[in-house]
Design a protein around this motif. Structure first.
Motif, PDB file in Angstrom:
ATOM      1  N   HIS A 190     -30.453 -12.851  23.120  1.00 25.34           N
ATOM      2  CA  HIS A 190     -29.448 -14.038  22.753  1.00 25.34           C
ATOM      3  C   HIS A 190     -28.376 -13.500  21.982  1.00 25.34           C
ATOM      4  CE1 HIS A 190     -33.505 -15.473  23.862  1.00 25.34           C
ATOM      5  NE2 HIS A 190     -32.995 -16.712  24.495  1.00 25.34           N
ATOM      6  N   GLN A 191     -27.327 -13.963  22.523  1.00 27.65           N
ATOM      7  CA  GLN A 191     -26.171 -13.952  21.744  1.00 27.65           C
ATOM      8  C   GLN A 191     -25.270 -15.258  21.261  1.00 27.65           C
ATOM      9  OE1 GLN A 191     -23.099 -11.834  24.267  1.00 27.65           O
ATOM     10  NE2 GLN A 191     -23.942  -9.701  23.628  1.00 27.65           N
ATOM     11  N   LEU A 192     -24.756 -15.243  20.250  1.00 21.51           N
ATOM     12  CA  LEU A 192     -23.706 -16.237  19.745  1.00 21.51           C
ATOM     13  C   LEU A 192     -22.417 -15.364  19.872  1.00 21.51           C
ATOM     14  CD1 LEU A 192     -26.300 -17.480  17.885  1.00 21.51           C
ATOM     15  CD2 LEU A 192     -24.167 -18.987  17.525  1.00 21.51           C
ATOM     16  N   GLY A 193     -21.441 -16.125  20.214  1.00 25.28           N
ATOM     17  CA  GLY A 193     -19.907 -15.270  20.257  1.00 25.28           C
ATOM     18  C   GLY A 193     -18.859 -16.230  20.458  1.00 25.28           C
ATOM     19  N   VAL A 194     -17.747 -15.405  20.094  1.00 24.85           N
ATOM     20  CA  VAL A 194     -16.608 -16.326  20.148  1.00 24.85           C
ATOM     21  C   VAL A 194     -15.499 -15.543  21.177  1.00 24.85           C
ATOM     22  CG1 VAL A 194     -17.169 -17.159  17.781  1.00 24.85           C
ATOM     23  CG2 VAL A 194     -15.524 -14.891  17.892  1.00 24.85           C
ATOM     24  N   GLU A 195     -14.430 -16.295  21.380  1.00 24.82           N
ATOM     25  CA  GLU A 195     -13.536 -15.703  22.006  1.00 24.82           C
ATOM     26  C   GLU A 195     -11.878 -16.350  21.681  1.00 24.82           C
ATOM     27  OE1 GLU A 195     -14.261 -12.973  23.461  1.00 24.82           O
ATOM     28  OE2 GLU A 195     -16.573 -13.362  24.116  1.00 24.82           O
ATOM     29  N   VAL A 196     -10.925 -15.819  21.401  1.00 24.32           N
ATOM     30  CA  VAL A 196      -9.762 -16.397  21.202  1.00 24.32           C
ATOM     31  C   VAL A 196      -8.905 -15.940  22.034  1.00 24.32           C
ATOM     32  CG1 VAL A 196      -7.989 -16.988  19.167  1.00 24.32           C
ATOM     33  CG2 VAL A 196     -10.529 -16.258  18.631  1.00 24.32           C
ATOM     34  N   LEU A 197      -8.176 -16.910  22.802  1.00 29.37           N
ATOM     35  CA  LEU A 197      -7.256 -16.542  24.176  1.00 29.37           C
ATOM     36  C   LEU A 197      -6.157 -17.116  23.667  1.00 29.37           C
ATOM     37  CD1 LEU A 197     -10.037 -17.290  26.202  1.00 29.37           C
ATOM     38  CD2 LEU A 197      -8.888 -15.261  26.628  1.00 29.37           C
ATOM     39  N   GLY A 198      -5.094 -16.079  23.994  1.00 31.24           N
ATOM     40  CA  GLY A 198      -3.745 -16.453  23.953  1.00 31.24           C
ATOM     41  C   GLY A 198      -2.775 -16.123  22.536  1.00 31.24           C
ATOM     42  N   SER A 199      -3.267 -15.071  21.823  1.00 37.26           N
ATOM     43  CA  SER A 199      -2.410 -14.600  20.895  1.00 37.26           C
ATOM     44  C   SER A 199      -2.552 -13.208  20.538  1.00 37.26           C
ATOM     45  CB  SER A 199      -2.663 -15.390  19.298  1.00 37.26           C
ATOM     46  OG  SER A 199      -2.254 -14.615  18.252  1.00 37.26           O
ATOM     47  N   THR A 200      -1.393 -12.411  20.336  1.00 39.68           N
ATOM     48  CA  THR A 200      -1.392 -10.936  20.313  1.00 39.68           C
ATOM     49  C   THR A 200      -1.559 -10.720  18.544  1.00 39.68           C
ATOM     50  OG1 THR A 200       0.828 -11.117  20.252  1.00 39.68           O
ATOM     51  CG2 THR A 200       0.031 -10.407  22.342  1.00 39.68           C
ATOM     52  N   SER A 201      -1.367 -11.852  17.694  1.00 41.45           N
ATOM     53  CA  SER A 201      -1.240 -11.446  16.373  1.00 41.45           C
ATOM     54  C   SER A 201      -2.595 -10.853  15.790  1.00 41.45           C
ATOM     55  CB  SER A 201      -0.860 -12.881  15.872  1.00 41.45           C
ATOM     56  OG  SER A 201      -0.977 -12.599  14.239  1.00 41.45           O
ATOM     57  N   PRO A 202      -2.152  -9.962  14.921  1.00 43.76           N
ATOM     58  CA  PRO A 202      -3.354  -9.394  14.134  1.00 43.76           C
ATOM     59  C   PRO A 202      -4.126 -10.378  13.313  1.00 43.76           C
ATOM     60  CG  PRO A 202      -1.362  -8.399  13.296  1.00 43.76           C
ATOM     61  CD  PRO A 202      -1.045  -9.285  14.592  1.00 43.76           C
ATOM     62  N   LEU A 203      -3.503 -11.351  12.994  1.00 44.22           N
ATOM     63  CA  LEU A 203      -3.940 -12.461  12.210  1.00 44.22           C
ATOM     64  C   LEU A 203      -5.276 -13.025  12.784  1.00 44.22           C
ATOM     65  CD1 LEU A 203      -3.381 -14.230   9.645  1.00 44.22           C
ATOM     66  CD2 LEU A 203      -2.025 -15.896  11.096  1.00 44.22           C
ATOM     67  N   VAL A 204      -5.312 -13.105  14.285  1.00 45.93           N
ATOM     68  CA  VAL A 204      -6.454 -13.731  15.004  1.00 45.93           C
ATOM     69  C   VAL A 204      -7.465 -12.573  14.837  1.00 45.93           C
ATOM     70  CG1 VAL A 204      -7.035 -14.251  17.079  1.00 45.93           C
ATOM     71  CG2 VAL A 204      -4.887 -14.938  16.283  1.00 45.93           C
ATOM     72  N   ASP A 205      -7.231 -11.327  14.953  1.00 45.60           N
ATOM     73  CA  ASP A 205      -8.027 -10.351  14.858  1.00 45.60           C
ATOM     74  C   ASP A 205      -8.987 -10.631  13.484  1.00 45.60           C
ATOM     75  OD1 ASP A 205      -5.947  -9.569  16.586  1.00 45.60           O
ATOM     76  OD2 ASP A 205      -6.988  -7.454  16.745  1.00 45.60           O
ATOM     77  N   ALA A 206      -8.067 -10.602  12.301  1.00 43.54           N
ATOM     78  CA  ALA A 206      -8.533 -10.964  11.076  1.00 43.54           C
ATOM     79  C   ALA A 206      -9.465 -11.882  10.946  1.00 43.54           C
ATOM     80  CB  ALA A 206      -7.682 -10.874  10.332  1.00 43.54           C
ATOM     81  N   GLU A 207      -8.930 -12.883  11.342  1.00 39.51           N
ATOM     82  CA  GLU A 207      -9.734 -14.176  11.136  1.00 39.51           C
ATOM     83  C   GLU A 207     -11.042 -14.354  11.894  1.00 39.51           C
ATOM     84  OE1 GLU A 207      -7.927 -17.696  13.093  1.00 39.51           O
ATOM     85  OE2 GLU A 207      -8.280 -19.082  11.275  1.00 39.51           O
ATOM     86  N   THR A 208     -11.125 -13.744  13.243  1.00 39.22           N
ATOM     87  CA  THR A 208     -12.403 -13.620  13.730  1.00 39.22           C
ATOM     88  C   THR A 208     -13.663 -12.785  13.191  1.00 39.22           C
ATOM     89  OG1 THR A 208     -11.668 -12.082  15.532  1.00 39.22           O
ATOM     90  CG2 THR A 208     -11.772 -14.256  16.141  1.00 39.22           C
ATOM     91  N   ILE A 209     -12.901 -11.563  12.715  1.00 36.79           N
ATOM     92  CA  ILE A 209     -13.874 -10.717  11.871  1.00 36.79           C
ATOM     93  C   ILE A 209     -14.227 -11.507  10.712  1.00 36.79           C
ATOM     94  CG2 ILE A 209     -13.933  -8.759  10.546  1.00 36.79           C
ATOM     95  CD1 ILE A 209     -11.939  -7.334  12.464  1.00 36.79           C
ATOM     96  N   LEU A 210     -13.393 -12.169   9.969  1.00 34.23           N
ATOM     97  CA  LEU A 210     -13.848 -12.881   8.706  1.00 34.23           C
ATOM     98  C   LEU A 210     -14.998 -14.034   8.922  1.00 34.23           C
ATOM     99  CD1 LEU A 210     -13.283 -13.201   5.691  1.00 34.23           C
ATOM    100  CD2 LEU A 210     -11.308 -14.593   6.117  1.00 34.23           C
TER     101      LEU A 210
END
Ligand code: HAM
Length: 437
Positions: A130-150
């Motif tokens: 079983h997984q819980l997962g997230v996907e953020v679509l539509g941004s190239t910004s590293p801010l989004v990478d950082a936010e998902t990791i956080l």
């Protein structure tokens, strides 16, 4: 007489039994609370999808697509596959329902549920997991990478998982990765004789995966292999630098790990894994894994849309957290003695449940009902016999405090709700607070 053999659950699957449910609920409730705070929307996609979705999305040369998929042809001659992961399905749903237009961009999605891979089962590795997962679509910004990791770090901190390591790498982009691939293949070819069979095969099909090999000899050779960090193009380097600076601002410790390549083909730039050092997990110590996939949406037939996400395995988290001590205990077990008392208890149980009290209705002899209430870890036992019926009262035993009182039928809800009830272990009080709100 021929005894029929009892049927067991299929290899690589597991029943999640009532005693484990408090832990699973705690994981899910904690994650859901954090998804809400970060503005993620839940999406529920089918358990099976067209086989082509995964073949195109994850890559034909990956282990998952090549060897691990549960694929079947249905009665309409369609090739379908039980989903081995959630990203491809979430992206398909995003495109099919134009979620970018409806929810705005970047679109933040989360999902949960069973995934299926035909792998060799071991501790922390199953065929249905079983997984819980997230996907953020539509941004190239590293801010989004950082936010998902956080977000993942926040969930794990809230679950008090202890020390975890965030390992990061960049897999470059269509600009710099082919260059790295070339340099790497030259190295791998030069040392071909010393690599294992699988690595030799992968040199031709998916050379970056060689860096992932767990065979000690190959690991040793990989230490001297060309480092992708040295070959990244300027935009990829800047992306990574900005991401690392953001993680620093948030106080998230990270470790740059040039051999981290991940098993799925869709990644570009950032890849990461959150790893536990707990011995309880054995070799399956990656709790959460993900990264950026800026080409995947196009490969699945959509417009150019960058994406980033992760998934964590609930089994591995549950293994780390340990079992709860039982499923949620009732507040009260009602023990009627006789048929008239049964009618009264039946009615009373319903009224109490409407007020938010957790009630289990007992039946049979009193000593059996006492045993039952004790085994369930109930706080109170309410006895209704002939005397109680005649007086319109209940004998209420506090099983924890070992005390006893009588309460009239009309006052029981008030009496139970007025006194805080100890939360069952494994719930941190959250479940109980909700039940008695
Ligand atoms: P993955 O690395 O294949 O990535 O799986 C993510 C997590 O799922 C693993 O770190 C592990 O905790 C759990 N997991 C995977 N396979 C098993 C198994 N056989 N038994 C138990 N747990 C397992 C993905 O699935 C990507 N879709 C993650 C992602 C989302 N990347 C971008 N967005």
């Amino acid at each position: 007489m021929v005894l029929m053999e009892a049927i067991k659950a299929p290899r690589g699957t597991a029943d999640i039994l009532p005693e484990s449910i408090p832990t699973w609920r705690r994981i899910e409730r904690t994650a859901e609370a954090w998804f809400d705070r970060y503005g993620f929307h839940e999406v529920r996609t089918p358990i099976f999808e067209a086989t082509e979705l995964f073949a195109r999305g994850m890559g034909e040369a990956t282990d998952v697509v090549g060897k691990e998929m549960y694929t079947f042809v249905d009665r309409g001659e369609r090739s379908l596959t039980l989903r081995p992961e959630g990203t491809a399905g979430a992206v398909r749903a995003y495109l099919e329902h134009r979620l970018g237009e409806r929810l705005g961009s970047p679109t933040r999605l989360w999902y949960a549920g069973p995934m299926f891979r035909y792998e060799r089962p071991q501790k922390g590795r199953q065929r249905q997991f079983h997984q819980l997962g997230v996907e953020v679509l539509g941004s190239t910004s590293p801010l989004v990478d950082a936010e998902t990791i956080l977000l993942a770090v926040d969930i794990f901190a809230a679950l008090e998982l202890g020390y975890l390591e965030v390992q990061l790498n960049s897999l470059g982009c269509p600009e710099c990765r082919p260059r790295y691939r070339e340099i790497l293949v030259v190295y791998l070819e030069a040392h071909r004789a010393a690599y294992c069979e699988t690595c030799i095969e992968r040199t031709a099909t998916n050379p970056l995966r060689v860096l992932d090999c767990k065979v000690p000899g190959c690991r040793e050779l990989n230490r001297a292999a060309p480092d992708i960090q040295q070959v990244l193009c300027e935009p990829c380097r800047t992306h990574q630098d900005r991401l690392l600076a953001l993680l620093d601002v948030a106080g998230v410790a990270w470790k740059l790990t040039p051999t981290l390549v991940r098993g799925l083909d869709y990644y570009t730039r950032t890849v990461f894994e959150i790893v536990s050092d707990s011995s309880g997990l054995g070799s399956q110590n990656t709790l959460c894994a993900g990264g950026r996939y800026d080409q995947l949406v196009e490969e699945l037939g959509g417009p150019p849309t960058p994406g980033v996400g992760w998934a964590f395995g609930e089994e591995r988290l549950a293994l780390l957290l340990g079992e709860g001590t039982g499923s949620e205990a009732p507040d009260l077990v009602l023990a009627p003695l006789g048929e008239a008392a049964e009618r009264q208890a039946f009615l009373l149980a319903h009224e109490l449940r409407e007020s938010g009290v957790r009630v289990e209705l007992g039946s049979g002899k009193l000593d059996r009902q006492i045993k039952h209430a004790t085994r369930l870890n109930a706080r109170y036992l309410g006895i209704i016999g002939d005397d109680e019926l005649a007086r319109g009262e209940l004998t209420l035993k506090d099983l924890a405090a070992r005390s006893q009182e009588t309460v009239s039928f009309g006052k029981i809800a008030e009496r139970l709700l007025s006194q805080p009830i100890a939360a069952p272990q494994g719930l941190n009080g959250a479940g109980r607070a909700r039940a008695l709100d």
